[in-house]
Design an enzyme around this catalytic site. Structure first.
Site, PDB file in Angstrom:
ATOM      1  CE1 TYR A  21      45.568  46.518  43.997  1.00  0.00           C
ATOM      2  CE2 TYR A  21      46.191  47.276  41.806  1.00  0.00           C
ATOM      3  CZ  TYR A  21      46.179  46.289  42.772  1.00  0.00           C
ATOM      4  OH  TYR A  21      46.769  45.073  42.519  1.00  0.00           O
ATOM      5  CB  CYS A  22      46.272  50.984  48.759  1.00  0.00           C
ATOM      6  SG  CYS A  22      45.043  52.185  49.320  1.00  0.00           S
ATOM      7  CD1 TRP A  23      42.140  47.004  53.224  1.00  0.00           C
ATOM      8  CD2 TRP A  23      42.722  45.285  51.917  1.00  0.00           C
ATOM      9  NE1 TRP A  23      41.403  45.900  53.611  1.00  0.00           N
ATOM     10  CE2 TRP A  23      41.744  44.837  52.825  1.00  0.00           C
ATOM     11  CE3 TRP A  23      43.237  44.384  50.995  1.00  0.00           C
ATOM     12  CZ2 TRP A  23      41.251  43.534  52.841  1.00  0.00           C
ATOM     13  CZ3 TRP A  23      42.759  43.070  51.002  1.00  0.00           C
ATOM     14  CH2 TRP A  23      41.780  42.661  51.914  1.00  0.00           C
ATOM     15  CB  SER A  56      46.112  54.122  46.359  1.00  0.00           C
ATOM     16  OG  SER A  56      44.871  54.288  47.004  1.00  0.00           O
ATOM     17  CE1 TYR A  75      42.657  41.769  45.282  1.00  0.00           C
ATOM     18  CE2 TYR A  75      41.861  41.687  47.545  1.00  0.00           C
ATOM     19  CZ  TYR A  75      42.163  41.051  46.358  1.00  0.00           C
ATOM     20  OH  TYR A  75      41.968  39.697  46.245  1.00  0.00           O
TER      21      TYR A  75
END
Length: 349
Positions: free
Chosen positions: A93-95, A101, A122
């Site tokens: 995952y990323c933001w 991601s 996130y």
């Protein structure tokens, strides 16, 4: 290999690893429980790419960013991911579940791993955390452990947990003892977001059919706020009042806060916050004891003049069931006494 499908926050369990592709600073503020940080851009690189996007163009930002991402991915593949077998299944995952991601998942899948992406990143997990606290806090069958300062409430919780009870240790999660002198030496409190993530994770692990023991906290622990749905549940829950004699409480405080004598100047400075309540003369006397390392005299007066006079009033104000509280005598706050106290509190289930 399974197809590339977006994974929701509640479906994050069952992966071999959870990889946070964000920068170290983003990871430090908060992250999914158990995640490891494999940033595709460092904090500085992300700032550089952002500046290019604003000052030059999206293409220029992607061209430079793409090179940086590729270099970082190469480092992760040669380093922390080098020993992973073909069957390894990571969730990345990323933001927001976007390019950072996405590019990592693409590379990991090219290698041959069944990598999946957390849908919404996130931000989606953060919404999930808030939703879980709102949904689960009102359902908790709480037993709120209260008692005057020095009643060993936190140790009682730890003893209850060791005896198999369900315990929510808010001060442990906040890394703070909750009082004016509650900061732990050399230990920083987590961010508000990480505090909430830890709470949501604890709530998800509870059997809602069994009681959960928790300390009677105020709405703030150090600089952190206890989430409102949990404060509301605490205020309405059944109370267990630990009643220990003053001499036993003083002896416990001197053991539990002995480290405050290590930095006498810092202790004296913290006491200055009480000047408005108690006046200059009293606080200066306390500060002189702090500087001299005379903790017995200091704690004795703090208990009698500061903590105890307001105890009953504040509990009555804060807890709806205060008048029906269960009172438990605690004549002995030694480790053996605390273990016996926990056994007495533990509802037969």
């Amino acid at each position: 290999m399974s197809h590339h499908r977006p994974i929701r926050p509640q479906d994050r369990h069952g992966f071999d690893a959870i990889i946070d592709a964000r920068t170290p600073a983003e990871f430090a503020e908060d992250h999914l429980p158990g995640a490891i940080n494999c940033p595709v851009l460092s904090d500085e690189e992300r700032a550089t790419v952002g500046t290019l996007y604003v000052q030059r163009s999206a293409f220029e930002a992607r061209r430079v960013g793409g090179g940086l991402v590729a270099a970082n991915l190469a480092r992760h593949l040669a380093g922390p991911l080098a020993d992973k077998p073909i069957t390894w299944r990571p969730l990345v995952y990323c933001w927001r579940g976007g390019m950072r991601s996405g590019s990592m998942v693409q590379w990991l899948r090219l290698v041959g791993w069944d990598a999946q992406q957390l849908a919404g990143g996130y931000k989606a997990f953060r919404r999930h955390v808030i939703g879980q606290i709102e949904a689960l806090a009102p359902q908790l069958d709480l037993r709120v452990v209260v008692g005057a300062t020095g009643s060993a409430k936190t140790r009682v919780l730890h003893a209850l947990e060791a005896q198999g009870a369900q315990v929510l240790d808010l001060e442990g999660l906040a890394r703070h003892k909750g009082s004016l002198l509650g900061a732990l030496p050399g230990v920083a409190q987590p961010s508000q977001k990480h505090f909430e993530t830890q709470i949501a994770t604890a709530l998800e692990g509870f059997d809602l059919g069994r009681p959960v023991y928790v300390e009677g906290e105020s709405a703030r622990i150090g600089r952190l706020s206890v989430p409102v749905p949990l404060v509301q549940r605490l205020r309405a829950a059944a109370c267990i009042d630990i009643e220990a004699p003053p001499a036993e409480r003083l002896a416990y405080l001197l053991r539990d806060y002995a480290y405050l004598g290590d930095d006498r100047t810092a202790l004296a400075q913290r006491l200055a916050q009480l000047t408005e309540l108690h006046g200059h003369a009293t606080v200066q006397r306390w500060q002189a004891w702090a500087q001299a390392g005379d903790l017995p005299a200091l704690f004795d007066e703090l208990m009698r003049l500061h903590y105890d006079p307001h105890y009953g009033r504040s509990q009555q104000r804060n807890f709806a069931c205060w008048d029906e509280r269960r009172r438990v005598a605690a004549p002995d706050l030694s480790p053996a006494g605390i273990a016996a106290l926990a056994r007495a509190l533990h509802d037969p289930e």
